[in-house]
Design a protein around this motif. Structure first.
Motif, PDB file in Angstrom:
ATOM      1  N   TYR A   1      10.982  -0.498  -4.009  1.00 25.48           N
ATOM      2  CA  TYR A   1      10.200  -0.478  -2.779  1.00 25.48           C
ATOM      3  C   TYR A   1      10.464  -1.763  -2.001  1.00 25.48           C
ATOM      4  O   TYR A   1      10.794  -2.799  -2.585  1.00 25.48           O
ATOM      5  CB  TYR A   1       8.692  -0.396  -3.061  1.00 25.48           C
ATOM      6  N   GLN A   2      10.290  -1.671  -0.696  1.00 30.30           N
ATOM      7  CA  GLN A   2      10.328  -2.850   0.156  1.00 30.30           C
ATOM      8  C   GLN A   2       8.905  -3.348   0.349  1.00 30.30           C
ATOM      9  O   GLN A   2       8.016  -2.551   0.683  1.00 30.30           O
ATOM     10  CB  GLN A   2      10.946  -2.507   1.517  1.00 30.30           C
ATOM     11  N   PRO A   3       8.638  -4.628   0.134  1.00 31.82           N
ATOM     12  CA  PRO A   3       7.279  -5.128   0.376  1.00 31.82           C
ATOM     13  C   PRO A   3       6.921  -5.013   1.854  1.00 31.82           C
ATOM     14  O   PRO A   3       7.754  -5.250   2.726  1.00 31.82           O
ATOM     15  CB  PRO A   3       7.355  -6.594  -0.074  1.00 31.82           C
TER      16      PRO A   3
ATOM     17  N   GLY B   1       5.524 -10.272   3.024  1.00 36.77           N
ATOM     18  CA  GLY B   1       6.086 -11.156   2.016  1.00 36.77           C
ATOM     19  C   GLY B   1       7.499 -10.744   1.637  1.00 36.77           C
ATOM     20  O   GLY B   1       8.155  -9.970   2.345  1.00 36.77           O
ATOM     21  N   TRP B   2       7.973 -11.219   0.495  1.00 35.56           N
ATOM     22  CA  TRP B   2       9.342 -10.943   0.099  1.00 35.56           C
ATOM     23  C   TRP B   2       9.512 -11.121  -1.409  1.00 35.56           C
ATOM     24  O   TRP B   2       8.688 -11.719  -2.093  1.00 35.56           O
ATOM     25  CB  TRP B   2      10.318 -11.876   0.829  1.00 35.56           C
ATOM     26  N   VAL B   3      10.620 -10.576  -1.895  1.00 37.34           N
ATOM     27  CA  VAL B   3      11.066 -10.775  -3.274  1.00 37.34           C
ATOM     28  C   VAL B   3      12.466 -11.374  -3.198  1.00 37.34           C
ATOM     29  O   VAL B   3      13.298 -10.906  -2.398  1.00 37.34           O
ATOM     30  CB  VAL B   3      11.114  -9.446  -4.060  1.00 37.34           C
ATOM     31  N   SER B   4      12.733 -12.402  -3.976  1.00 41.24           N
ATOM     32  CA  SER B   4      14.048 -13.036  -3.923  1.00 41.24           C
ATOM     33  C   SER B   4      14.563 -13.333  -5.321  1.00 41.24           C
ATOM     34  O   SER B   4      13.794 -13.467  -6.273  1.00 41.24           O
ATOM     35  CB  SER B   4      13.987 -14.335  -3.111  1.00 41.24           C
ATOM     36  N   ILE B   5      15.884 -13.413  -5.437  1.00 43.30           N
ATOM     37  CA  ILE B   5      16.566 -13.826  -6.666  1.00 43.30           C
ATOM     38  C   ILE B   5      17.391 -15.063  -6.334  1.00 43.30           C
ATOM     39  O   ILE B   5      18.228 -15.031  -5.425  1.00 43.30           O
ATOM     40  CB  ILE B   5      17.479 -12.712  -7.213  1.00 43.30           C
ATOM     41  N   ASP B   6      17.146 -16.137  -7.038  1.00 40.58           N
ATOM     42  CA  ASP B   6      17.836 -17.410  -6.777  1.00 40.58           C
ATOM     43  C   ASP B   6      17.738 -17.809  -5.300  1.00 40.58           C
ATOM     44  O   ASP B   6      18.696 -18.315  -4.706  1.00 40.58           O
ATOM     45  CB  ASP B   6      19.309 -17.334  -7.202  1.00 40.58           C
TER      46      ASP B   6
ATOM     47  N   LEU C   1       8.709  -3.535  -7.261  1.00 39.88           N
ATOM     48  CA  LEU C   1       9.150  -4.429  -6.189  1.00 39.88           C
ATOM     49  C   LEU C   1      10.253  -5.353  -6.679  1.00 39.88           C
ATOM     50  O   LEU C   1      11.235  -5.607  -5.969  1.00 39.88           O
ATOM     51  CB  LEU C   1       7.972  -5.249  -5.668  1.00 39.88           C
ATOM     52  N   LEU C   2      10.115  -5.864  -7.911  1.00 39.99           N
ATOM     53  CA  LEU C   2      11.162  -6.715  -8.477  1.00 39.99           C
ATOM     54  C   LEU C   2      12.483  -5.963  -8.598  1.00 39.99           C
ATOM     55  O   LEU C   2      13.560  -6.529  -8.407  1.00 39.99           O
ATOM     56  CB  LEU C   2      10.743  -7.234  -9.851  1.00 39.99           C
TER      57      LEU C   2
ATOM     58  N   ARG D   1       0.848  -1.185   0.000  1.00 39.51           N
ATOM     59  CA  ARG D   1       0.000   0.000   0.000  1.00 39.51           C
ATOM     60  C   ARG D   1       0.887   1.240   0.000  1.00 39.51           C
ATOM     61  O   ARG D   1       1.855   1.323   0.752  1.00 39.51           O
ATOM     62  CB  ARG D   1      -0.912   0.010   1.230  1.00 39.51           C
ATOM     63  N   TYR D   2       0.562   2.198  -0.878  1.00 38.94           N
ATOM     64  CA  TYR D   2       1.317   3.448  -0.925  1.00 38.94           C
ATOM     65  C   TYR D   2       0.849   4.378   0.187  1.00 38.94           C
ATOM     66  O   TYR D   2      -0.327   4.363   0.586  1.00 38.94           O
ATOM     67  CB  TYR D   2       1.139   4.131  -2.281  1.00 38.94           C
TER      68      TYR D   2
END
Length: 235
Positions: free
Chosen positions: A45-47, A50-55, A40-41, A2-3
């Protein structure tokens, strides 16, 4: 997600996995959440949950330097510096370390070489403050060439071809196909014709992913959001 100052969530309960080497697309109406997902990718921004991950490594653990090494982002808003075309394509690289062959490859792949080589000073042409001496489409092609020159394994294109003519856009998309499995490409596009050959298309609506699949499979779902988007663009 949410912004600040807004009651409605821009994204809610969104979960997706993109395999290395895939070319995927985010589509949907304005305000559907696709640009937020892209931001987010990119780590803009920071979620909030939850989370965003690479490998398998979360972005906050990966660190900003490693994230920037692995991702190249091209947006509609192009930032060029008042320097040569070469310096703008190899942005951030010391002049003595610029690979001229790679600059020309990136320019050709981005559909920019023809107009660059027609300029009086070609790759040594000064673009002006903010790229003001170039057209919008020319600036966009330089920005795409910059991303390709970087050779980051993840390419994020947020409406990156919106300012291009049909021929230049076709050159860029041919390049993305030819890059093959060495690159993971995530693309936002309003023109659905540009994402027909994506490995997977994620359809966003009101902050949710409501459909996912190939163009062919989604087009067959006559009652789905993707078919409605197709119908609008056909009118």
């Amino acid at each position: 997600m949410r912004y600040a100052g807004r009651d409605a969530e821009a994204l809610s309960n969104v979960s997706l996995e993109i395999s290395a080497g895939q070319r995927v697309a985010f589509v949907g109406a304005s305000g559907s959440g696709k640009s937020t997902a892209m931001a987010l990718l990119a780590g803009f921004y920071q979620p909030q949950s939850g989370w965003v991950s690479i490998d398998g490594v979360k972005l906050d653990a990966l660190g900003l330097t490693a994230l920037r090494d692995n991702i190249a982002v091209v947006t509609q808003d192009v930032l060029l510096i008042n320097d040569t075309i070469t310096a703008n394509i190899a942005f951030g690289v010391a002049l003595s370390n610029i690979d001229a062959t790679r600059v020309r490859w990136a320019a050709t792949a981005a559909g920019a070489a023809t107009f660059i080589e027609a300029l009086p000073s070609a790759y040594d042409e000064i673009v002006g403050e903010g790229g003001g001496l170039l057209s919008g489409g020319q600036r966009q092609r330089i920005s795409i060439a910059r991303a390709l020159y970087k050779r980051a394994p993840i390419l994020l294109f947020d409406e990156a071809t919106s300012a291009l003519d049909t021929e230049s856009e076709a050159v860029v998309h041919d390049t993305l196909r030819l890059l093959g499995n060495d690159y993971t490409v995530v693309q936002i596009a309003h023109r659905l014709s540009t994402v027909r050959d994506a490995d997977e298309i994620f359809v966003f609506e009101s902050g949710h992913i409501v459909q996912r699949g190939s163009h062919a499979s989604l087009a067959l779902q006559s009652s789905g959001q993707y078919s409605r988007l197709l119908a609008r663009q056909a009118d």
